[in-house]
Design a protein around this motif. Structure first.
Motif, short mmCIF file in Angstrom:
data_model
loop_
_atom_site.label_atom_id
_atom_site.label_comp_id
_atom_site.label_asym_id
_atom_site.label_seq_id
_atom_site.Cartn_x
_atom_site.Cartn_y
_atom_site.Cartn_z
N PRO A 229 31.95 30.32 36.10
CA PRO A 229 31.15 31.53 36.36
C PRO A 229 31.95 32.63 37.05
CG PRO A 229 29.97 29.55 37.04
CD PRO A 229 31.37 29.14 36.77
N ILE A 230 32.87 32.24 37.91
CA ILE A 230 33.69 33.23 38.62
C ILE A 230 34.61 33.95 37.65
CG2 ILE A 230 35.45 33.55 40.40
CD1 ILE A 230 34.29 31.12 41.85
N ILE A 231 35.25 33.19 36.76
CA ILE A 231 36.16 33.80 35.79
C ILE A 231 35.42 34.77 34.89
CG2 ILE A 231 37.63 33.34 33.79
CD1 ILE A 231 38.44 30.71 35.10
N TYR A 232 34.31 34.34 34.32
CA TYR A 232 33.58 35.20 33.39
C TYR A 232 32.92 36.37 34.10
CZ TYR A 232 34.17 32.12 29.39
OH TYR A 232 34.71 31.40 28.36
N SER A 233 32.56 36.21 35.37
CA SER A 233 31.95 37.30 36.12
C SER A 233 32.98 38.36 36.48
CB SER A 233 31.27 36.78 37.39
OG SER A 233 30.23 35.88 37.06
N LEU A 234 34.13 37.92 37.00
CA LEU A 234 35.15 38.87 37.44
C LEU A 234 35.79 39.60 36.27
CD1 LEU A 234 36.94 36.82 40.26
CD2 LEU A 234 35.25 38.63 40.52
N ARG A 235 35.82 38.96 35.10
CA ARG A 235 36.46 39.58 33.94
C ARG A 235 35.48 40.37 33.09
NH1 ARG A 235 41.66 40.02 33.98
NH2 ARG A 235 41.60 40.09 31.70
N ASN A 236 34.21 40.41 33.46
CA ASN A 236 33.21 41.08 32.66
C ASN A 236 32.72 42.34 33.38
OD1 ASN A 236 30.37 41.64 31.60
ND2 ASN A 236 31.08 40.07 30.18
N LYS A 237 32.93 43.48 32.76
CA LYS A 237 32.58 44.75 33.40
C LYS A 237 31.07 44.90 33.57
CE LYS A 237 36.67 47.21 31.71
NZ LYS A 237 37.16 48.37 30.92
N ASP A 238 30.30 44.41 32.59
CA ASP A 238 28.84 44.54 32.68
C ASP A 238 28.29 43.76 33.87
OD1 ASP A 238 28.86 46.09 30.43
OD2 ASP A 238 28.54 44.41 29.06
N ILE A 239 28.79 42.53 34.05
CA ILE A 239 28.33 41.70 35.17
C ILE A 239 28.76 42.31 36.49
CG2 ILE A 239 28.51 39.43 36.25
CD1 ILE A 239 28.74 38.22 33.49
N MET A 240 30.01 42.78 36.57
CA MET A 240 30.50 43.39 37.80
C MET A 240 29.70 44.65 38.15
SD MET A 240 32.73 41.46 39.09
CE MET A 240 33.28 42.60 40.36
N LYS A 241 29.30 45.40 37.12
CA LYS A 241 28.51 46.60 37.36
C LYS A 241 27.15 46.26 37.96
CE LYS A 241 26.67 50.68 34.99
NZ LYS A 241 26.55 51.39 33.68
N VAL A 242 26.51 45.21 37.43
CA VAL A 242 25.22 44.78 37.95
C VAL A 242 25.35 44.30 39.38
CG1 VAL A 242 23.38 43.07 37.68
CG2 VAL A 242 24.31 44.22 35.67
N ILE A 243 26.43 43.52 39.68
CA ILE A 243 26.66 43.02 41.04
C ILE A 243 26.84 44.18 42.02
CG2 ILE A 243 28.25 41.72 42.50
CD1 ILE A 243 28.76 39.87 40.12
N GLN A 244 27.62 45.16 41.62
CA GLN A 244 27.85 46.32 42.48
C GLN A 244 26.57 47.10 42.72
OE1 GLN A 244 30.95 48.53 40.54
NE2 GLN A 244 32.55 47.07 41.05
N GLU A 245 25.73 47.22 41.69
CA GLU A 245 24.45 47.92 41.86
C GLU A 245 23.53 47.18 42.81
OE1 GLU A 245 22.93 48.34 37.94
OE2 GLU A 245 24.23 50.03 37.41
N ARG A 246 23.56 45.82 42.75
CA ARG A 246 22.70 45.01 43.62
C ARG A 246 23.16 45.08 45.06
NH1 ARG A 246 17.96 44.25 41.01
NH2 ARG A 246 18.31 43.45 38.90
N ILE A 247 24.48 45.13 45.25
CA ILE A 247 25.04 45.09 46.61
C ILE A 247 24.97 46.48 47.26
CG2 ILE A 247 27.12 44.72 47.98
CD1 ILE A 247 27.92 42.56 46.01
N PHE A 248 25.37 47.49 46.50
CA PHE A 248 25.47 48.82 47.07
C PHE A 248 24.28 49.71 46.69
CE2 PHE A 248 29.85 47.32 46.30
CZ PHE A 248 30.29 47.27 47.62
#
Length: 248
Positions: A229-248
Motif C-alpha cells: 500500500p505504501i508503494i502504490y500510494s506514494l507512486r500514485n498522484k491521485d492518491i497523494m492528492k486525496v491524502i494532501q486534501e484530507r490532511i491540509f
C-alpha cells in the motif's frame, strides 16, 4: 489498475490475518501450539493467497503492457467485465490447486514431538517433521510449481521487455519518464515478491541457514503486504492528492 490493486489488497489482508496473529503469539510466549486442523488451514489459506498474488501480479503486468504498448485498444481489451472474469477465474484456479496440494499433505503421517521451528505452517517445515515418505507431495509440488511460479514470471519478463522497448523508442525524455512511472510501482512489488519467493522455495535448503529462511519468509508474508500500500500510494498522484486534501 485500481481494481487489480484492490484485489491485491484483499490478498495481502488474507496473508496478514492468516500469519501475523499466531506469529505474534509465538514470539511473545517464546513458542506456541497450533492444532493439526489449524495448521493445515493456515497452510491452505496462506498458499492460496500467495498463489493468487503470483497470478494477479502477472495480469497487472499484462495490464501495463496493453496500456503502454497498445493504448488505443486498452479500453476495449481491459473491460470491467473482462477484469472481473480474470480475477474470479484466478481465485477458482488457486483454490483448486491448493486443494490438491493440501490433500497430498494430509496423506503424510506426522509423529513424535511435531515441533516446527518456524513462524507458521509452511510446506518445507512440515515436510521436515514428516514420519512417512513425501514422494507424493514432491510430485504434486513439481506439477503445481511451474504454473504458479515459473510461467507467471516468464509472462512478466516478456511483458516488461516489450514495455521497455516501447519506452526506449519514444523520442521525448519527459514521455519516457511519465510512461515508466506508470509501471514502476508494480515492478518494485514484483521484484521484492519474486526475489524472496525464489530464495525460499527454489534455493536448496542446505544453501541457507534456518535463520535466513525465516527472515526471507517474513519478507514475503509480512513485509511485502505491509509495503505494497505504501508503494502504490506514494507512486500514485491521485492518491497523494486525496491524502494532501484530507490532511491540509
Amino acid at each position: 489498475m485500481y481494481f487489480f490493486i484492490s484485489q491485491l489488497s484483499i490478498s495481502d489482508i488474507l496473508v496478514i490475518t492468516t500469519i501475523v496473529p499466531n506469529m505474534f503469539y509465538i514470539l511473545l510466549n517464546n513458542g506456541g501450539t497450533i492444532s493439526f486442523i489449524g495448521c493445515i488451514t493456515q497452510f491452505f489459506l496462506f498458499s492460496a493467497a500467495e498463489a493468487f498474488d503470483c497470478f494477479l501480479l502477472t495480469v497487472m503486468s499484462y495490464d501495463r503492457y496493453v496500456a503502454i504498448c497498445n493504448p488505443l485498444s486498452y479500453s476495449s481489451i481491459m473491460t470491467n467485465e473482462y477484469c472481473v472474469k480474470l480475477v474470479i477465474s484466478y481465485w477458482l484456479a488457486v483454490f483448486f490447486i491448493e486443494v490438491i496440494e493440501t490433500s497430498s499433505l494430509l496423506m503424510i503421517r506426522f509423529c513424535g514431538k511435531n515441533t516446527i521451528d518456524h513462524f507458521f505452517c509452511d510446506l518445507v517445515p512440515l515436510l521436515e517433521i514428516a514420519c512417512s515418505g513425501t514422494y507424493l507431495v514432491g510430485i504434486v509440488v513439481s506439477m503445481v510449481g511451474p504454473p504458479i511460479l515459473v510461467i507467471p514470471i516468464i509472462i512478466i519478463i516478456v511483458s516488461y521487455v516489450n514495455i521497455i522497448s516501447t519506452i526506449l523508442r519514444m523520442s521525448s525524455n519527459i514521455s519516457r519518464k511519465k510512461v515508466f512511472s506508470t509501471c514502476s510501482s508494480h515492478l518494485i512489488v514484483v521484484s521484492i515478491f519474486y526475489w524472496t519467493m525464489f530464495c525460499v522455495y527454489l534455493v536448496p535448503a542446505k544453501g541457507q541457514s534456518l535463520t535466513i529462511s525465516k527472515v526471507l519468509s517474513l519478507l514475503y508474508t509480512v513485509f511485502t503486504p505491509f509495503i505494497n500500500p505504501i508503494i502504490y500510494s506514494l507512486r500514485n498522484k491521485d492518491i497523494m492528492k486525496v491524502i494532501q486534501e484530507r490532511i491540509f
